[in-house]
Write a protein that holds these residues in place. Structure first.
Motif, PDB file in Angstrom:
ATOM      1  N   ARG A 100      -1.033 -13.198   1.583  1.00  0.00           N
ATOM      2  CA  ARG A 100      -0.276 -13.991   0.620  1.00  0.00           C
ATOM      3  C   ARG A 100       0.988 -13.242   0.237  1.00  0.00           C
ATOM      4  N   ARG A 101       2.089 -13.968   0.249  1.00  0.00           N
ATOM      5  CA  ARG A 101       3.350 -13.398  -0.211  1.00  0.00           C
ATOM      6  C   ARG A 101       3.861 -14.242  -1.360  1.00  0.00           C
ATOM      7  N   ALA A 102       4.224 -13.620  -2.463  1.00  0.00           N
ATOM      8  CA  ALA A 102       4.664 -14.365  -3.636  1.00  0.00           C
ATOM      9  C   ALA A 102       5.557 -13.496  -4.494  1.00  0.00           C
ATOM     10  N   HIS A 103       6.371 -14.155  -5.294  1.00  0.00           N
ATOM     11  CA  HIS A 103       7.064 -13.429  -6.347  1.00  0.00           C
ATOM     12  C   HIS A 103       6.017 -13.030  -7.373  1.00  0.00           C
ATOM     13  N   PHE A 104       6.169 -11.856  -7.964  1.00  0.00           N
ATOM     14  CA  PHE A 104       5.129 -11.340  -8.833  1.00  0.00           C
ATOM     15  C   PHE A 104       4.859 -12.251 -10.030  1.00  0.00           C
ATOM     16  N   HIS A 105       5.908 -12.810 -10.637  1.00  0.00           N
ATOM     17  CA  HIS A 105       5.705 -13.700 -11.783  1.00  0.00           C
ATOM     18  C   HIS A 105       4.893 -14.935 -11.384  1.00  0.00           C
ATOM     19  N   GLU A 106       5.146 -15.445 -10.187  1.00  0.00           N
ATOM     20  CA  GLU A 106       4.395 -16.610  -9.692  1.00  0.00           C
ATOM     21  C   GLU A 106       2.921 -16.254  -9.530  1.00  0.00           C
ATOM     22  N   PHE A 107       2.658 -15.066  -8.971  1.00  0.00           N
ATOM     23  CA  PHE A 107       1.281 -14.626  -8.781  1.00  0.00           C
ATOM     24  C   PHE A 107       0.563 -14.493 -10.117  1.00  0.00           C
ATOM     25  N   MET A 108       1.210 -13.867 -11.093  1.00  0.00           N
ATOM     26  CA  MET A 108       0.560 -13.665 -12.385  1.00  0.00           C
ATOM     27  C   MET A 108       0.350 -14.977 -13.128  1.00  0.00           C
ATOM     28  N   ALA A 109       1.247 -15.929 -12.955  1.00  0.00           N
ATOM     29  CA  ALA A 109       1.024 -17.250 -13.555  1.00  0.00           C
ATOM     30  C   ALA A 109      -0.235 -17.876 -12.977  1.00  0.00           C
ATOM     31  N   ASP A 110      -0.448 -17.678 -11.679  1.00  0.00           N
ATOM     32  CA  ASP A 110      -1.658 -18.172 -11.025  1.00  0.00           C
ATOM     33  C   ASP A 110      -2.890 -17.462 -11.590  1.00  0.00           C
ATOM     34  N   VAL A 111      -2.800 -16.151 -11.774  1.00  0.00           N
ATOM     35  CA  VAL A 111      -3.923 -15.378 -12.325  1.00  0.00           C
ATOM     36  C   VAL A 111      -4.293 -15.886 -13.713  1.00  0.00           C
ATOM     37  N   HIS A 112      -3.303 -16.049 -14.569  1.00  0.00           N
ATOM     38  CA  HIS A 112      -3.585 -16.513 -15.935  1.00  0.00           C
ATOM     39  C   HIS A 112      -4.173 -17.920 -15.925  1.00  0.00           C
ATOM     40  N   GLY A 113      -3.716 -18.750 -14.989  1.00  0.00           N
ATOM     41  CA  GLY A 113      -4.286 -20.092 -14.865  1.00  0.00           C
ATOM     42  C   GLY A 113      -5.750 -20.046 -14.477  1.00  0.00           C
ATOM     43  N   ALA A 137     -10.722 -11.988  -9.526  1.00  0.00           N
ATOM     44  CA  ALA A 137     -10.335 -11.037  -8.478  1.00  0.00           C
ATOM     45  C   ALA A 137     -11.080 -11.327  -7.170  1.00  0.00           C
ATOM     46  N   ALA A 138     -12.365 -11.671  -7.275  1.00  0.00           N
ATOM     47  CA  ALA A 138     -13.137 -11.988  -6.074  1.00  0.00           C
ATOM     48  C   ALA A 138     -12.553 -13.192  -5.351  1.00  0.00           C
ATOM     49  N   ALA A 139     -12.141 -14.212  -6.116  1.00  0.00           N
ATOM     50  CA  ALA A 139     -11.557 -15.408  -5.501  1.00  0.00           C
ATOM     51  C   ALA A 139     -10.215 -15.086  -4.854  1.00  0.00           C
ATOM     52  N   LEU A 140      -9.417 -14.280  -5.515  1.00  0.00           N
ATOM     53  CA  LEU A 140      -8.117 -13.897  -4.954  1.00  0.00           C
ATOM     54  C   LEU A 140      -8.307 -13.105  -3.666  1.00  0.00           C
ATOM     55  N   ARG A 141      -9.287 -12.184  -3.663  1.00  0.00           N
ATOM     56  CA  ARG A 141      -9.533 -11.383  -2.464  1.00  0.00           C
ATOM     57  C   ARG A 141     -10.095 -12.230  -1.328  1.00  0.00           C
ATOM     58  N   GLU A 142     -10.882 -13.233  -1.655  1.00  0.00           N
ATOM     59  CA  GLU A 142     -11.397 -14.131  -0.622  1.00  0.00           C
ATOM     60  C   GLU A 142     -10.259 -14.885   0.054  1.00  0.00           C
ATOM     61  N   GLU A 143      -9.194 -15.147  -0.686  1.00  0.00           N
ATOM     62  CA  GLU A 143      -8.053 -15.882  -0.149  1.00  0.00           C
ATOM     63  C   GLU A 143      -7.066 -14.979   0.585  1.00  0.00           C
ATOM     64  N   ALA A 144      -7.016 -13.702   0.207  1.00  0.00           N
ATOM     65  CA  ALA A 144      -6.026 -12.810   0.824  1.00  0.00           C
ATOM     66  C   ALA A 144      -6.482 -11.362   0.755  1.00  0.00           C
ATOM     67  N   GLU A 145      -6.485 -10.686   1.898  1.00  0.00           N
ATOM     68  CA  GLU A 145      -6.760  -9.251   1.897  1.00  0.00           C
ATOM     69  C   GLU A 145      -5.465  -8.454   1.876  1.00  0.00           C
ATOM     70  N   LEU A 146      -4.332  -9.136   2.099  1.00  0.00           N
ATOM     71  CA  LEU A 146      -3.017  -8.503   2.010  1.00  0.00           C
ATOM     72  C   LEU A 146      -2.175  -9.280   1.014  1.00  0.00           C
ATOM     73  N   LEU A 147      -1.725  -8.580  -0.024  1.00  0.00           N
ATOM     74  CA  LEU A 147      -0.847  -9.179  -1.030  1.00  0.00           C
ATOM     75  C   LEU A 147       0.526  -8.544  -0.923  1.00  0.00           C
ATOM     76  N   CYS A 148       1.553  -9.375  -0.789  1.00  0.00           N
ATOM     77  CA  CYS A 148       2.929  -8.893  -0.714  1.00  0.00           C
ATOM     78  C   CYS A 148       3.720  -9.490  -1.869  1.00  0.00           C
ATOM     79  N   PHE A 149       4.256  -8.629  -2.704  1.00  0.00           N
ATOM     80  CA  PHE A 149       5.032  -9.067  -3.855  1.00  0.00           C
ATOM     81  C   PHE A 149       6.485  -8.653  -3.690  1.00  0.00           C
ATOM     82  N   ASP A 150       7.371  -9.628  -3.780  1.00  0.00           N
ATOM     83  CA  ASP A 150       8.790  -9.340  -3.774  1.00  0.00           C
ATOM     84  C   ASP A 150       9.246  -9.210  -5.223  1.00  0.00           C
TER      85      ASP A 150
END
Length: 387
Positions: A100-113, A137-150
Protein backbone atom coordinates in the motif's frame (compact mmCIF):
# COMPACT_ATOMS: atom_id res chain seq x y z
CA UNK A 1 5.44 9.07 -13.31
CA UNK A 2 8.58 7.76 -14.98
CA UNK A 3 8.24 4.55 -17.03
CA UNK A 4 10.19 1.50 -15.88
CA UNK A 5 12.39 -0.07 -18.58
CA UNK A 6 11.47 -3.69 -19.31
CA UNK A 7 14.99 -4.88 -18.49
CA UNK A 8 15.41 -2.95 -15.24
CA UNK A 9 15.65 -5.13 -12.16
CA UNK A 10 16.55 -2.50 -9.57
CA UNK A 11 15.88 1.13 -8.76
CA UNK A 12 19.52 1.94 -9.47
CA UNK A 13 19.24 0.40 -12.96
CA UNK A 14 16.11 2.41 -13.61
CA UNK A 15 17.86 5.64 -12.71
CA UNK A 16 20.84 4.74 -14.85
CA UNK A 17 18.69 3.94 -17.89
CA UNK A 18 16.64 7.12 -17.55
CA UNK A 19 19.83 9.14 -17.23
CA UNK A 20 21.23 7.55 -20.36
CA UNK A 21 17.96 8.29 -22.16
CA UNK A 22 18.15 11.94 -21.15
CA UNK A 23 14.93 11.96 -19.10
CA UNK A 24 16.86 12.48 -15.85
CA UNK A 25 20.06 14.20 -14.85
CA UNK A 26 22.75 12.11 -13.18
CA UNK A 27 22.45 12.62 -9.42
CA UNK A 28 24.80 10.89 -6.98
CA UNK A 29 22.55 11.52 -3.98
CA UNK A 30 19.57 9.92 -5.71
CA UNK A 31 21.67 6.91 -6.69
CA UNK A 32 22.71 6.40 -3.05
CA UNK A 33 19.07 6.31 -1.97
CA UNK A 34 18.30 3.95 -4.86
CA UNK A 35 20.91 1.54 -3.49
CA UNK A 36 19.17 1.57 -0.10
CA UNK A 37 15.84 0.82 -1.80
CA UNK A 38 17.42 -2.00 -3.78
CA UNK A 39 18.57 -3.59 -0.51
CA UNK A 40 14.91 -3.70 0.57
CA UNK A 41 13.89 -5.19 -2.79
CA UNK A 42 16.50 -7.90 -2.31
CA UNK A 43 15.41 -8.62 1.27
CA UNK A 44 11.75 -8.81 0.28
CA UNK A 45 12.57 -11.26 -2.50
CA UNK A 46 14.60 -13.39 -0.10
CA UNK A 47 11.74 -13.52 2.39
CA UNK A 48 9.14 -14.78 -0.10
CA UNK A 49 10.17 -18.50 -0.17
CA UNK A 50 10.31 -18.70 3.63
CA UNK A 51 6.84 -17.23 3.91
CA UNK A 52 5.45 -19.87 1.54
CA UNK A 53 6.97 -23.00 3.11
CA UNK A 54 3.94 -23.77 5.22
CA UNK A 55 0.35 -22.73 4.82
CA UNK A 56 -0.06 -22.98 8.59
CA UNK A 57 3.19 -21.20 9.36
CA UNK A 58 1.76 -17.76 8.66
CA UNK A 59 -1.30 -18.50 10.78
CA UNK A 60 0.85 -19.34 13.79
CA UNK A 61 3.16 -16.41 13.08
CA UNK A 62 0.13 -14.15 13.17
CA UNK A 63 -0.87 -15.57 16.53
CA UNK A 64 2.59 -15.07 17.95
CA UNK A 65 3.00 -11.74 16.14
CA UNK A 66 6.63 -12.72 15.62
CA UNK A 67 7.27 -12.69 11.88
CA UNK A 68 10.51 -10.83 11.26
CA UNK A 69 9.95 -7.65 9.26
CA UNK A 70 12.33 -6.58 6.54
CA UNK A 71 14.09 -3.44 7.75
CA UNK A 72 12.59 -0.45 6.01
CA UNK A 73 13.84 2.99 5.02
CA UNK A 74 13.13 6.59 6.04
CA UNK A 75 14.37 9.17 3.51
CA UNK A 76 14.37 12.80 4.53
CA UNK A 77 15.50 15.95 2.77
CA UNK A 78 14.34 19.20 1.26
CA UNK A 79 11.41 19.30 -1.13
CA UNK A 80 11.99 18.77 -4.83
CA UNK A 81 15.00 16.46 -4.57
CA UNK A 82 13.38 13.38 -6.09
CA UNK A 83 12.06 11.49 -3.06
CA UNK A 84 8.62 10.94 -4.60
CA UNK A 85 10.08 9.73 -7.91
CA UNK A 86 12.28 7.19 -6.13
CA UNK A 87 9.33 6.00 -4.07
CA UNK A 88 7.32 5.54 -7.28
CA UNK A 89 10.02 3.41 -8.86
CA UNK A 90 10.55 1.31 -5.74
CA UNK A 91 6.87 0.70 -5.04
CA UNK A 92 6.13 -0.51 -8.55
CA UNK A 93 9.00 -3.01 -8.37
CA UNK A 94 8.38 -4.25 -4.83
CA UNK A 95 7.96 -8.06 -5.11
CA UNK A 96 4.96 -8.37 -2.80
CA UNK A 97 1.30 -8.70 -3.67
CA UNK A 98 -0.02 -6.93 -0.61
CA UNK A 99 1.41 -3.44 -0.59
CA UNK A 100 0.00 0.00 0.00
CA UNK A 101 1.22 3.45 -0.89
CA UNK A 102 -0.50 6.48 0.61
CA UNK A 103 0.04 9.96 1.88
CA UNK A 104 0.51 9.68 5.62
CA UNK A 105 -2.49 11.88 6.51
CA UNK A 106 -4.72 9.72 4.29
CA UNK A 107 -3.46 6.57 6.01
CA UNK A 108 -4.07 7.95 9.49
CA UNK A 109 -7.56 9.10 8.56
CA UNK A 110 -8.22 5.49 7.56
CA UNK A 111 -6.79 4.26 10.89
CA UNK A 112 -8.99 6.59 12.93
CA UNK A 113 -12.01 5.52 10.88
CA UNK A 114 -11.30 1.87 11.64
CA UNK A 115 -10.81 2.60 15.33
CA UNK A 116 -14.13 4.42 15.43
CA UNK A 117 -15.85 1.51 13.67
CA UNK A 118 -14.35 -0.96 16.17
CA UNK A 119 -15.56 1.12 19.11
CA UNK A 120 -19.04 1.14 17.62
CA UNK A 121 -18.93 -2.65 17.44
CA UNK A 122 -17.85 -2.79 21.07
CA UNK A 123 -20.68 -0.45 22.02
CA UNK A 124 -23.18 -2.61 20.11
CA UNK A 125 -21.92 -5.82 21.70
CA UNK A 126 -20.48 -7.16 18.44
CA UNK A 127 -16.99 -7.65 19.93
CA UNK A 128 -15.48 -8.10 23.37
CA UNK A 129 -12.08 -6.71 22.36
CA UNK A 130 -11.89 -3.41 24.26
CA UNK A 131 -8.59 -2.23 22.76
CA UNK A 132 -9.14 -1.34 19.08
CA UNK A 133 -5.45 -1.04 18.14
CA UNK A 134 -4.49 -4.76 17.84
CA UNK A 135 -7.42 -5.73 15.60
CA UNK A 136 -6.99 -2.60 13.47
CA UNK A 137 -3.29 -3.34 13.07
CA UNK A 138 -4.05 -6.98 12.21
CA UNK A 139 -6.48 -5.88 9.49
CA UNK A 140 -4.01 -3.38 8.07
CA UNK A 141 -1.26 -6.03 8.01
CA UNK A 142 -3.58 -8.52 6.32
CA UNK A 143 -4.07 -5.96 3.55
CA UNK A 144 -0.43 -4.91 3.19
CA UNK A 145 2.94 -6.23 4.32
CA UNK A 146 4.66 -3.22 2.73
CA UNK A 147 3.57 0.30 3.65
CA UNK A 148 4.96 3.24 1.69
CA UNK A 149 4.27 6.75 2.94
CA UNK A 150 5.07 9.83 0.92
CA UNK A 151 5.72 13.01 2.92
CA UNK A 152 5.60 11.46 6.38
CA UNK A 153 4.73 14.18 8.88
CA UNK A 154 2.96 14.30 12.22
CA UNK A 155 0.96 17.42 13.09
CA UNK A 156 -2.14 16.03 14.76
CA UNK A 157 -2.12 15.08 18.44
CA UNK A 158 -4.58 12.24 17.80
CA UNK A 159 -2.08 10.74 15.33
CA UNK A 160 0.86 11.36 17.65
CA UNK A 161 -0.75 9.57 20.58
CA UNK A 162 -1.51 6.37 18.67
CA UNK A 163 1.56 5.91 16.45
CA UNK A 164 3.82 4.03 18.86
CA UNK A 165 1.14 1.48 19.77
CA UNK A 166 -0.04 1.06 16.17
CA UNK A 167 3.42 0.52 14.69
CA UNK A 168 4.55 -1.71 17.53
CA UNK A 169 1.74 -4.02 16.40
CA UNK A 170 2.47 -3.59 12.68
CA UNK A 171 6.22 -4.22 12.99
CA UNK A 172 5.59 -7.25 15.22
CA UNK A 173 3.38 -8.65 12.47
CA UNK A 174 6.15 -8.36 9.88
CA UNK A 175 5.15 -5.10 8.24
CA UNK A 176 7.86 -3.16 6.38
CA UNK A 177 7.79 0.64 6.27
CA UNK A 178 9.33 2.89 3.62
CA UNK A 179 8.73 6.60 4.01
CA UNK A 180 9.85 9.97 2.69
CA UNK A 181 9.76 13.15 4.74
CA UNK A 182 10.98 16.72 4.82
CA UNK A 183 12.35 16.26 8.36
CA UNK A 184 14.55 13.75 10.15
CA UNK A 185 12.80 11.46 12.65
CA UNK A 186 14.06 13.43 15.66
CA UNK A 187 12.12 16.49 14.49
CA UNK A 188 8.78 14.79 13.87
CA UNK A 189 5.98 16.44 15.85
CA UNK A 190 8.48 19.05 17.04
CA UNK A 191 6.91 21.44 19.59
CA UNK A 192 3.71 19.36 19.46
CA UNK A 193 1.34 19.13 22.40
CA UNK A 194 2.39 16.39 24.87
CA UNK A 195 5.35 15.52 22.66
CA UNK A 196 6.87 13.41 25.44
CA UNK A 197 4.15 10.83 24.84
CA UNK A 198 5.17 10.73 21.16
CA UNK A 199 8.90 10.15 21.71
CA UNK A 200 8.63 6.32 22.07
CA UNK A 201 7.50 6.22 18.44
CA UNK A 202 10.72 7.89 17.28
CA UNK A 203 12.79 5.22 19.01
CA UNK A 204 10.58 2.48 17.57
CA UNK A 205 10.90 3.95 14.09
CA UNK A 206 14.68 4.15 14.26
CA UNK A 207 14.88 0.48 15.27
CA UNK A 208 12.87 -0.67 12.27
CA UNK A 209 14.10 1.55 9.44
CA UNK A 210 17.35 2.82 8.09
CA UNK A 211 17.45 6.62 8.10
CA UNK A 212 19.12 8.38 5.19
CA UNK A 213 19.22 11.87 3.72
CA UNK A 214 18.54 12.82 0.12
CA UNK A 215 20.55 16.02 -0.06
CA UNK A 216 20.77 16.57 -3.80
CA UNK A 217 21.95 20.15 -4.54
CA UNK A 218 19.31 20.53 -7.26
CA UNK A 219 15.69 21.38 -6.51
CA UNK A 220 13.96 19.60 -9.40
CA UNK A 221 10.54 20.75 -8.29
CA UNK A 222 11.67 24.36 -8.62
CA UNK A 223 12.71 23.65 -12.20
CA UNK A 224 9.23 22.26 -12.91
CA UNK A 225 7.34 25.07 -11.20
CA UNK A 226 9.20 27.83 -12.96
CA UNK A 227 7.50 26.78 -16.20
CA UNK A 228 3.96 26.74 -14.76
CA UNK A 229 1.54 29.68 -14.88
CA UNK A 230 0.89 30.46 -11.23
CA UNK A 231 -1.54 33.35 -11.59
CA UNK A 232 -4.02 33.06 -14.46
CA UNK A 233 -6.39 35.79 -15.59
CA UNK A 234 -9.07 36.48 -16.77
CA UNK A 235 -11.45 33.76 -15.62
CA UNK A 236 -12.24 31.48 -18.54
CA UNK A 237 -12.25 27.89 -19.70
CA UNK A 238 -8.60 28.36 -20.67
CA UNK A 239 -7.76 29.56 -17.16
CA UNK A 240 -9.44 26.44 -15.75
CA UNK A 241 -7.45 24.27 -18.13
CA UNK A 242 -4.14 25.86 -17.11
CA UNK A 243 -4.98 25.43 -13.43
CA UNK A 244 -5.79 21.76 -14.05
CA UNK A 245 -2.46 21.25 -15.82
CA UNK A 246 -0.59 22.87 -12.93
CA UNK A 247 -2.52 20.74 -10.42
CA UNK A 248 -1.62 17.55 -12.27
CA UNK A 249 2.05 18.53 -12.37
CA UNK A 250 2.17 19.48 -8.69
CA UNK A 251 0.33 16.40 -7.41
CA UNK A 252 2.44 14.06 -9.56
CA UNK A 253 -0.21 11.35 -9.84
CA UNK A 254 -1.09 11.20 -6.14
CA UNK A 255 -4.66 10.16 -5.42
CA UNK A 256 -6.91 13.13 -4.74
CA UNK A 257 -9.19 12.96 -1.70
CA UNK A 258 -11.64 15.15 0.19
CA UNK A 259 -10.62 15.54 3.81
CA UNK A 260 -10.99 17.93 6.72
CA UNK A 261 -8.99 19.59 9.48
CA UNK A 262 -10.32 19.29 13.01
CA UNK A 263 -10.40 22.65 14.76
CA UNK A 264 -11.53 22.64 18.41
CA UNK A 265 -14.79 20.78 18.02
CA UNK A 266 -15.47 21.74 14.43
CA UNK A 267 -13.93 20.89 11.09
CA UNK A 268 -12.58 22.82 8.12
CA UNK A 269 -13.36 20.95 4.89
CA UNK A 270 -10.56 20.43 2.37
CA UNK A 271 -12.46 19.58 -0.84
CA UNK A 272 -9.41 18.46 -2.83
CA UNK A 273 -6.14 17.31 -1.29
CA UNK A 274 -3.26 15.31 -2.74
CA UNK A 275 -0.13 14.95 -0.65
CA UNK A 276 0.88 18.37 0.64
CA UNK A 277 -1.21 20.21 -1.98
CA UNK A 278 -4.79 21.44 -1.51
CA UNK A 279 -7.24 22.99 -3.93
CA UNK A 280 -10.20 25.26 -3.18
CA UNK A 281 -12.51 27.62 -4.94
CA UNK A 282 -12.52 31.21 -3.69
CA UNK A 283 -16.05 30.65 -2.37
CA UNK A 284 -14.98 27.58 -0.37
CA UNK A 285 -12.39 29.65 1.47
CA UNK A 286 -13.68 33.20 1.60
CA UNK A 287 -17.48 32.91 1.41
CA UNK A 288 -17.51 30.60 4.43
CA UNK A 289 -17.27 31.54 8.14
CA UNK A 290 -13.55 30.85 8.36
CA UNK A 291 -11.02 32.90 10.30
CA UNK A 292 -7.33 33.45 10.78
CA UNK A 293 -6.82 30.27 12.83
CA UNK A 294 -8.39 28.19 10.06
CA UNK A 295 -6.20 29.75 7.38
CA UNK A 296 -3.10 29.35 9.53
CA UNK A 297 -3.83 25.65 9.95
CA UNK A 298 -4.34 25.22 6.21
CA UNK A 299 -1.01 26.97 5.64
CA UNK A 300 0.66 24.68 8.17
CA UNK A 301 -0.74 21.50 6.65
CA UNK A 302 -0.06 22.26 2.98
CA UNK A 303 2.96 23.41 0.98
CA UNK A 304 0.95 24.33 -2.11
CA UNK A 305 -2.53 25.87 -2.27
CA UNK A 306 -4.66 26.36 -5.38
CA UNK A 307 -7.46 28.95 -5.37
CA UNK A 308 -9.85 28.88 -8.33
CA UNK A 309 -12.14 31.69 -9.48
CA UNK A 310 -11.12 34.72 -7.42
CA UNK A 311 -13.77 37.32 -8.39
CA UNK A 312 -13.66 41.08 -8.45
CA UNK A 313 -13.96 42.36 -4.90
CA UNK A 314 -15.71 45.43 -3.58
CA UNK A 315 -18.22 46.79 -1.07
CA UNK A 316 -20.72 44.05 -1.91
CA UNK A 317 -18.15 41.45 -0.89
CA UNK A 318 -16.69 43.12 2.17
CA UNK A 319 -16.58 39.97 4.32
CA UNK A 320 -15.05 37.95 1.50
CA UNK A 321 -12.46 40.69 0.96
CA UNK A 322 -11.47 40.67 4.64
CA UNK A 323 -11.08 36.89 4.61
CA UNK A 324 -9.05 37.02 1.40
CA UNK A 325 -6.63 39.52 2.95
CA UNK A 326 -6.19 37.30 6.01
CA UNK A 327 -5.83 34.19 3.84
CA UNK A 328 -3.06 35.66 1.69
CA UNK A 329 -1.24 36.89 4.80
CA UNK A 330 -1.38 33.37 6.29
CA UNK A 331 -0.15 31.68 3.11
CA UNK A 332 2.61 34.23 2.59
CA UNK A 333 3.89 34.13 6.16
CA UNK A 334 4.01 30.32 6.05
CA UNK A 335 5.85 30.37 2.68
CA UNK A 336 3.09 28.43 0.92
CA UNK A 337 3.23 28.28 -2.87
CA UNK A 338 0.07 29.79 -4.37
CA UNK A 339 -1.60 28.99 -7.70
CA UNK A 340 -4.63 31.10 -8.54
CA UNK A 341 -7.09 31.97 -11.26
CA UNK A 342 -8.65 35.41 -10.93
CA UNK A 343 -10.92 37.89 -12.64
CA UNK A 344 -8.13 40.46 -12.86
CA UNK A 345 -4.50 41.10 -12.05
CA UNK A 346 -3.89 41.72 -8.33
CA UNK A 347 -4.03 45.50 -8.64
CA UNK A 348 -7.40 45.25 -10.40
CA UNK A 349 -9.17 42.87 -8.01
CA UNK A 350 -10.46 45.47 -5.57
CA UNK A 351 -12.95 47.68 -7.42
CA UNK A 352 -13.20 50.36 -4.70
CA UNK A 353 -10.43 51.09 -2.24
CA UNK A 354 -12.24 52.40 0.82
CA UNK A 355 -11.57 52.20 4.54
CA UNK A 356 -9.32 49.69 6.27
CA UNK A 357 -9.81 47.01 3.61
CA UNK A 358 -8.59 49.37 0.90
CA UNK A 359 -5.43 50.17 2.85
CA UNK A 360 -4.75 46.54 3.78
CA UNK A 361 -5.40 45.33 0.26
CA UNK A 362 -2.29 47.19 -0.93
CA UNK A 363 -0.29 44.68 1.11
CA UNK A 364 -2.28 41.84 -0.45
CA UNK A 365 -1.50 43.15 -3.94
CA UNK A 366 2.21 43.31 -3.13
CA UNK A 367 2.21 39.79 -1.73
CA UNK A 368 0.28 38.34 -4.64
CA UNK A 369 2.85 39.77 -7.03
CA UNK A 370 5.73 38.36 -4.98
CA UNK A 371 4.08 34.95 -4.65
CA UNK A 372 3.88 34.73 -8.44
CA UNK A 373 7.64 34.96 -8.85
CA UNK A 374 10.22 32.22 -9.17
CA UNK A 375 12.25 34.11 -6.58
CA UNK A 376 9.50 33.54 -4.00
CA UNK A 377 9.67 29.80 -4.60
CA UNK A 378 13.46 29.74 -4.45
CA UNK A 379 13.69 31.88 -1.32
CA UNK A 380 10.90 30.19 0.60
CA UNK A 381 11.36 26.54 -0.37
CA UNK A 382 13.91 25.96 2.38
CA UNK A 383 11.65 27.62 4.91
CA UNK A 384 8.90 25.10 4.11
CA UNK A 385 11.36 22.23 4.44
CA UNK A 386 12.05 23.26 8.02
CA UNK A 387 8.39 23.37 9.08
Amino acid sequence: MQPIPDYASSVAEQLKSMTEAGTLKADKAQMEVANHLDRILHDLKQRRPAAKKSALGWMFAQKRKSQQAVRGLYVHGSVGRGKTMLMDLFFRMAPVEKKRRAHFHEFMADVHGRIHAHRQKLKNGETKQADPVPPVAAALREEAELLCFDEFTVTDIADAMILARLFTELFARGCTLVATSNVEPENLYRDGLNRGLFLPFIGLLQRHVEVTTLDSPVDYRLEKLESLPVYTTPLSAEADRLMDIAWERITEGRREIATEIEMKGRSVPIPRAAGRAARFSFAELCAQPLGASDFLEIARRFDVVFIDHIPLLGPQKRNETKRFIILIDALYDASVRLFASAAAMPEGLLTEKKGTEGFEFDRTISRLFEMRSADYLALHQNARAEV
